[in-house]
Design a protein around this motif. Sequence first.
Motif, mmCIF file in Angstrom:
data_model
loop_
_atom_site.group_PDB
_atom_site.id
_atom_site.type_symbol
_atom_site.label_atom_id
_atom_site.label_comp_id
_atom_site.label_asym_id
_atom_site.label_seq_id
_atom_site.Cartn_x
_atom_site.Cartn_y
_atom_site.Cartn_z
ATOM 1 N N MET A 180 0.830 -1.131 0.074
ATOM 2 C CA MET A 180 -0.008 0.053 -0.086
ATOM 3 C C MET A 180 0.888 1.163 -0.048
ATOM 4 O O MET A 180 1.825 1.237 0.725
ATOM 5 C CB MET A 180 -0.847 -0.007 1.288
ATOM 6 N N ASN A 181 0.604 2.242 -0.850
ATOM 7 C CA ASN A 181 1.291 3.505 -1.057
ATOM 8 C C ASN A 181 0.472 4.378 0.263
ATOM 9 O O ASN A 181 -0.693 4.841 0.176
ATOM 10 C CB ASN A 181 1.108 4.139 -2.357
ATOM 11 N N GLU A 182 1.274 4.736 1.270
ATOM 12 C CA GLU A 182 0.732 5.174 2.556
ATOM 13 C C GLU A 182 -0.003 6.761 2.042
ATOM 14 O O GLU A 182 -0.983 7.082 2.852
ATOM 15 C CB GLU A 182 1.501 5.216 3.526
ATOM 16 N N GLN A 183 0.782 7.225 1.261
ATOM 17 C CA GLN A 183 0.438 8.775 0.800
ATOM 18 C C GLN A 183 -0.938 8.688 0.058
ATOM 19 O O GLN A 183 -1.957 9.522 0.297
ATOM 20 C CB GLN A 183 1.491 9.356 0.069
ATOM 21 N N THR A 184 -1.033 7.870 -1.088
ATOM 22 C CA THR A 184 -2.099 7.970 -1.984
ATOM 23 C C THR A 184 -3.259 6.890 -1.584
ATOM 24 O O THR A 184 -4.452 6.923 -2.143
ATOM 25 C CB THR A 184 -1.649 7.589 -3.359
ATOM 26 N N ARG A 185 -2.897 6.045 -0.594
ATOM 27 C CA ARG A 185 -3.786 5.109 0.142
ATOM 28 C C ARG A 185 -4.166 4.070 -1.168
ATOM 29 O O ARG A 185 -5.550 3.800 -1.314
ATOM 30 C CB ARG A 185 -4.886 5.469 0.650
ATOM 31 N N LYS A 186 -3.331 3.899 -2.095
ATOM 32 C CA LYS A 186 -3.658 2.978 -3.210
ATOM 33 C C LYS A 186 -2.602 1.735 -3.089
ATOM 34 O O LYS A 186 -1.589 1.795 -3.062
ATOM 35 C CB LYS A 186 -3.578 3.579 -4.627
#
Length: 334
Positions: A180-186
């Motif tokens: 999971m990309n913690e910044q984009t939540r994707k």
Amino acid sequence: VGMVNSEVLEARPVQNVSQALQGVVPGLNLSVGNSGGALDSSMSINIRGAGTIGDGSGSSPLILIDGIEGDLNSVNPNDIENVSVLKDAASASIYGARAAFGVILVTTKSGKSGKAKVSYNGNVRFSDALCVPEMMDSYQFALYFNRAAENAGDSGPFSQEALDRILAYQAGTLKETMTMNEQTRKWQAYGGANANTDWFKEFYNDWVPSQEHSLSISGGSEKTQYTISGSFLDQNGLLRHGSDNFQRYTREDFDRPSYLTGLFFHNIARRWPTNPAYDPNGHPVDGMEIEQLENGGKQINQKDLNTQQLQFIFEPIKNWRINVEGSLRTTNTN
């Protein structure tokens, strides 16, 4: 002249007459066109190799079905009595300039005097993809990709952490296929994923069943003979996501995902094996083309072929026969 009888054609569970003639007549060449193995595709037919005289000219033979020019693949193989292939340019002396590249004569079955005869022919066949590329697993792919980047003076797309995740997933100690990309939540694909997907196996089914059934009734007296026949072909494609299907009865029906006319075949071998087909929430991963195939619309083609043929034979004087023939062919495409 090359000859093929009905026994050869009936013994080959194929979709159309072109496929049935492959490899049975020396000098008759059948090749797959740009549409490849699409269920509605037709093969190019050539007798004795190249014969064009320049751009815009063709070298396809003249195809006559019971004396009328027609589409070879519109005929049910079980309705054919025999096929004759005239390979010499001398056939133009009989059939005109259109026959300069040879002639294929198709004679369909006719009734015979006697009691009514009922004939049924049915088969179930299974199709599989041939010559499918053997792809690297995700760890080999990542190592090769990193090495290529290093040789170009760049940093590779796979960090040591990513390589460790890939190995852990292959060993079964890691269940997550994506991070999971913690910044984009994707969910992250490509370098941020660690699945081990063979995309050819993901998109193609193995040993897909199809079926065909033919029924004919024939008989008559010495003066009048009749033949009534019908067939149903249900040919399934190999797609695992979405479906492609071809049916032939009194008409031809063909459908497939609209996306198959686009980049699918270009992309399937370029898809990274680290990408999973579905994200950890069970949804198709964006850009992996599953959504396009399953929910991106359908291409539906329907074609009706109707040929009406009438023939009179007069014999005003013994052994002097006058043949009067007429035909009307209508093709409706939707």
